[in-house]
Scaffold this motif. Structure first.
Motif, short mmCIF file in Angstrom:
data_model
loop_
_atom_site.label_atom_id
_atom_site.label_comp_id
_atom_site.label_asym_id
_atom_site.label_seq_id
_atom_site.Cartn_x
_atom_site.Cartn_y
_atom_site.Cartn_z
N GLU A 6 -5.31 3.40 8.02
CA GLU A 6 -5.32 2.76 6.70
C GLU A 6 -6.73 2.42 6.28
O GLU A 6 -7.61 2.19 7.12
CB GLU A 6 -4.49 1.48 6.70
CG GLU A 6 -3.03 1.66 7.02
CD GLU A 6 -2.65 0.97 8.29
OE1 GLU A 6 -1.48 0.67 8.49
OE2 GLU A 6 -3.56 0.70 9.11
N TRP A 36 5.34 1.48 3.55
CA TRP A 36 4.36 0.41 3.69
C TRP A 36 5.09 -0.87 4.07
O TRP A 36 6.11 -1.21 3.47
CB TRP A 36 3.59 0.19 2.40
CG TRP A 36 2.58 1.25 2.09
CD1 TRP A 36 2.76 2.34 1.28
CD2 TRP A 36 1.25 1.34 2.59
NE1 TRP A 36 1.62 3.11 1.27
CE2 TRP A 36 0.67 2.51 2.06
CE3 TRP A 36 0.47 0.56 3.45
CZ2 TRP A 36 -0.63 2.91 2.34
CZ3 TRP A 36 -0.82 0.95 3.74
CH2 TRP A 36 -1.37 2.11 3.18
N CYS A 97 0.86 1.02 7.16
CA CYS A 97 1.65 2.20 6.81
C CYS A 97 2.41 2.64 8.06
O CYS A 97 1.97 2.39 9.19
CB CYS A 97 0.78 3.33 6.27
SG CYS A 97 -0.47 3.96 7.39
#
Length: 129
Positions: A6, A36, A97
């Motif tokens: 990320e 997410w 994520c």
């Protein structure tokens, strides 16, 4: 093996915007579900948005972010995004994520965190009032 990295977190004032990116590498063909999650101070990690089937399903959002956040995926770049607008102090959290090979029967099903086998390292988002 699959790796997720990320980027894009930071500090912003209430009402501002940030865009998070999640670059995916490795054996990506196995992946079907992308999401997410976020974990605020003293809170559990919760899903806030997901996309299934490489974008074949419509995106779904938690009520807390609906209308303000947008999840999207660029398959050519193997990147998942989260556009966050109208940020509030309560959006302060570590954002993750996640990816999974699990194929839900319906697009609107929210998988549990345990269903996601691959996670990024997390990126901090801090929203000040």
């Amino acid at each position: 093996q699959v790796q997720l990295v990320e980027s894009g977190g930071g500090s912003v004032q209430a009402g501002g915007s940030l865009r998070l990116s999640c670059t995916i590498s490795g054996f990506t063909r196995s992946l079907y579900s992308m999401a997410w999650f976020r974990q605020g101070p003293g809170k559990e990690r919760d899903e806030i948005a997901h996309l299934y089937g490489g974008g074949g399903c419509s995106a779904y959002y938690a009520d807390s972010v609906k209308g303000r956040f947008t999840i999207s995926q660029d398959n050519a770049k193997n990147t998942l995004y989260l556009q966050m607008n109208s940020l509030k102090p309560e959006d302060t959290a570590t954002y993750y994520c996640a990816a999974s090979a699990v194929r839900p029967n319906w697009c609107n099903i929210f998988l549990s965190g345990a269903d996601y086998g691959y996670w990024g390292q997390g990126t901090q988002v801090t929203v000040s009032s």
